[in-house]
Write an enzyme that holds these catalytic residues in place. Structure first.
Site, PDB file in Angstrom:
ATOM      1  N   ASN A  10       0.869  -1.181   0.000  1.00  0.00           N
ATOM      2  CA  ASN A  10       0.000   0.000   0.000  1.00  0.00           C
ATOM      3  C   ASN A  10       0.905   1.230   0.000  1.00  0.00           C
ATOM      4  O   ASN A  10       1.422   1.633   1.036  1.00  0.00           O
ATOM      5  CB  ASN A  10      -0.880  -0.058   1.259  1.00  0.00           C
ATOM      6  CG  ASN A  10      -1.805   1.136   1.380  1.00  0.00           C
ATOM      7  OD1 ASN A  10      -1.719   2.087   0.604  1.00  0.00           O
ATOM      8  ND2 ASN A  10      -2.676   1.094   2.369  1.00  0.00           N
ATOM      9  N   ARG A  89      -2.724  -2.079  -3.249  1.00  0.00           N
ATOM     10  CA  ARG A  89      -3.841  -1.137  -3.091  1.00  0.00           C
ATOM     11  C   ARG A  89      -3.590   0.011  -4.058  1.00  0.00           C
ATOM     12  O   ARG A  89      -2.539   0.651  -4.016  1.00  0.00           O
ATOM     13  CB  ARG A  89      -3.894  -0.603  -1.673  1.00  0.00           C
ATOM     14  CG  ARG A  89      -4.933   0.477  -1.519  1.00  0.00           C
ATOM     15  CD  ARG A  89      -4.900   1.087  -0.150  1.00  0.00           C
ATOM     16  NE  ARG A  89      -5.937   2.092  -0.039  1.00  0.00           N
ATOM     17  CZ  ARG A  89      -5.722   3.317   0.439  1.00  0.00           C
ATOM     18  NH1 ARG A  89      -4.527   3.675   0.830  1.00  0.00           N
ATOM     19  NH2 ARG A  89      -6.704   4.167   0.527  1.00  0.00           N
ATOM     20  N   HIS A 178     -12.128   4.434   0.103  1.00  0.00           N
ATOM     21  CA  HIS A 178     -12.280   3.483   1.216  1.00  0.00           C
ATOM     22  C   HIS A 178     -13.139   2.282   0.800  1.00  0.00           C
ATOM     23  O   HIS A 178     -13.725   1.612   1.665  1.00  0.00           O
ATOM     24  CB  HIS A 178     -12.973   4.118   2.447  1.00  0.00           C
ATOM     25  CG  HIS A 178     -12.154   5.126   3.190  1.00  0.00           C
ATOM     26  ND1 HIS A 178     -12.726   6.212   3.797  1.00  0.00           N
ATOM     27  CD2 HIS A 178     -10.828   5.223   3.437  1.00  0.00           C
ATOM     28  CE1 HIS A 178     -11.779   6.931   4.397  1.00  0.00           C
ATOM     29  NE2 HIS A 178     -10.611   6.348   4.172  1.00  0.00           N
ATOM     30  N   ARG A 239      -9.188  17.126   7.197  1.00  0.00           N
ATOM     31  CA  ARG A 239      -9.951  17.591   6.029  1.00  0.00           C
ATOM     32  C   ARG A 239     -11.288  18.173   6.475  1.00  0.00           C
ATOM     33  O   ARG A 239     -11.927  17.624   7.390  1.00  0.00           O
ATOM     34  CB  ARG A 239     -10.210  16.442   5.050  1.00  0.00           C
ATOM     35  CG  ARG A 239      -8.956  15.880   4.417  1.00  0.00           C
ATOM     36  CD  ARG A 239      -9.322  14.910   3.301  1.00  0.00           C
ATOM     37  NE  ARG A 239      -8.176  14.091   2.956  1.00  0.00           N
ATOM     38  CZ  ARG A 239      -8.153  12.760   2.995  1.00  0.00           C
ATOM     39  NH1 ARG A 239      -9.232  12.082   3.341  1.00  0.00           N
ATOM     40  NH2 ARG A 239      -7.061  12.111   2.665  1.00  0.00           N
ATOM     41  N   GLU A 384      -8.362  -4.049   5.594  1.00  0.00           N
ATOM     42  CA  GLU A 384      -8.202  -3.870   4.146  1.00  0.00           C
ATOM     43  C   GLU A 384      -7.156  -4.825   3.586  1.00  0.00           C
ATOM     44  O   GLU A 384      -7.289  -5.332   2.479  1.00  0.00           O
ATOM     45  CB  GLU A 384      -7.824  -2.419   3.844  1.00  0.00           C
ATOM     46  CG  GLU A 384      -8.993  -1.481   4.073  1.00  0.00           C
ATOM     47  CD  GLU A 384      -8.577  -0.025   4.168  1.00  0.00           C
ATOM     48  OE1 GLU A 384      -8.688   0.679   3.178  1.00  0.00           O
ATOM     49  OE2 GLU A 384      -8.141   0.396   5.256  1.00  0.00           O
TER      50      GLU A 384
END
Ligand code: ADP
Length: 400
Positions: A10, A89, A178, A239, A384
């Site tokens: 990833n 990923r 996601h 964010r 994940e």
């Protein structure tokens, strides 16, 4: 039984997370992280056979150099012998990928063509793919896209009300992220609820540093809160989530901000950090809130209010609700945030089981409500890496 170990890579903009795990059981052989890449402090940390190691990489080490060192570690411990695939990923697959794929030259070209949509991540993902191809040239390489699960969103959910040419000519639309996590936890929730995944109406709230909420109907994503970029939607660590686009004009005209400065403001200085003036880390903010820090309490209020509002809105695409899933570092651990959000959503008929809610942390999963009818709320730790390993192994076994 045949070993089904998969190396999962990833590559973030300045980091590389990796793991080798058994695709069937999810058991991890080695996990680690190269961080602060392309800086003086570049280093690699990993955990193997219960031992944690940290080593410095050369100053300004690139993703390529981190992967070279990782390959040395893998080969020194003979871990490559049981590998059947490498799973990558990949952040953005645009409209091209609706599921995971074996990587070919064409797939790499499409990932490269999508760089304009993910300028920080897709280039790093491509470096990881090419380095892994060289190091493990006999293994199938599989791309698992963060956007793929959301490709089932209907057009009315993914279009912005902008001139249509922007979508047609430049791909300006909502994509969502996601996806691997939302898909994984929703399937796990179906198992916990003992119902077929394909029959359920679920909402999953992935609450980590980035936060997003997804509506999943009959096994597919029908709407999600992130958009063209991961900036849209609910409040996150740094964010802003949704804002009035008129803010751009205000900041440029009234305050003389540049586009770069606005981008930094919205992505790195806003969210929990901007509101609390303290930290992007939810634990720090909760501690400050409990100690009476009013700014921290305000940040939590805004975070929970906006999250609850987003969750309630997803009853529109779902028409009904069977389960609300909390996952990600905050969703899996924060008793306080789950309680506040569920309290705001009481009209659904949720009855919080306070004991179950307080016990659901550090990887514990399960139902945290006790109502006899109506939807249940669940905590499901995301994984994940395991989802990527499972997809990679399934595709690898088809091509071997
Ligand atoms: P990432 O998106 O980087 O994978 P994580 O899913 O690990 O992030 O989530 C990180 C967030 O989880 C941080 O805000 C952190 O404070 C929060 N978190 C972790 N443990 C707890 C806890 N016990 N209580 C509240 N928040 C927590």
């Amino acid at each position: 039984m045949l070993d089904q170990h998969v190396l999962v890579l990833n590559c973030g903009s300045s980091s590389l997370k990796f793991a080798i795990l058994d695709a069937q059981s999810g058991d991890e052989l080695i996990t680690g992280l190269a961080e602060c890449l392309i800086s003086e402090d570049a280093r690699l940390k990993y955990s193997y056979q219960g031992q944690k190691q940290t080593e410095s990489l050369i100053a300004n080490a690139s993703h390529q150099q981190a992967i070279t060192r990782l390959v040395d570690i893998i080969k020194a411990n003979k871990l490559e012998r049981s590998l059947i695939a490498v799973g990558h990923r990949v952040v953005h697959g645009g409209e091209h990928f609706t599921q995971s794929v074996v990587i070919t030259e064409h797939v790499k070209q499409v990932i490269a063509d999508t760089i304009s949509l993910a300028p920080l991540h897709n280039p790093a993902n491509l470096v990881g793919i090419e380095a892994a191809e060289k190091a493990f040239d006999t293994l199938p390489q599989v791309a698992v896209f963060d956007t793929a699960f959301h490709q089932t969103m209907p057009k009315h959910a993914y279009l912005y009300a902008l001139p249509y040419e922007l979508y047609q000519q430049h791909g300006v639309r909502r994509y969502g992220f996601h996806g691997t996590s939302h898909h994984y936890v929703a399937k796990q929730a179906a198992t916990v609820l003992q119902q077929p995944f394909e029959t359920l109406a679920l909402i999953s709230a992935h609450l980590g540093n980035g936060c997003s909420v997804t509506a999943i109907k009959n096994g597919v994503s029908v709407d999600t809160s992130m958009g063209l970029t991961p900036l849209e939607g609910v409040v996150m660590g740094t964010r802003s989530g949704d804002i009035d686009p008129g803010l751009f004009n205000f900041l440029t005209q009234q305050l003389g901000y540049s586009a770069v400065k606005i981008d930094t403001l919205l992505n790195k200085q806003s969210g929990l950090l901007g509101l609390s003036k303290l930290s992007n880390d939810c634990r720090t903010i909760e501690d400050a809130h409990l100690a009476g820090n009013a700014q921290a309490s305000l940040a939590l209020e805004v975070f929970c209010y906006r999250l609850a509002k987003q969750i309630a809105a997803y009853v529109v695409p779902l028409g009904t609700l069977d389960g609300l899933i909390f996952t990600g570092g905050i969703g899996e651990n924060s008793q306080l945030i789950r309680q506040k959000v569920i309290d705001s959503l009481n009209f659904f008929g949720f009855k919080l089981n306070e004991q179950a809610n307080s016990q659901a942390r550090f990887g514990q999963s399960g139902v945290i409500t006790s109502n006899q009818t109506g939807p249940q709320a669940l905590v499901i730790p995301t994984n994940e890496e395991w989802m990527i390993a499972r997809d990679a192994a399934a595709l690898a076994l088809e091509v071997i």
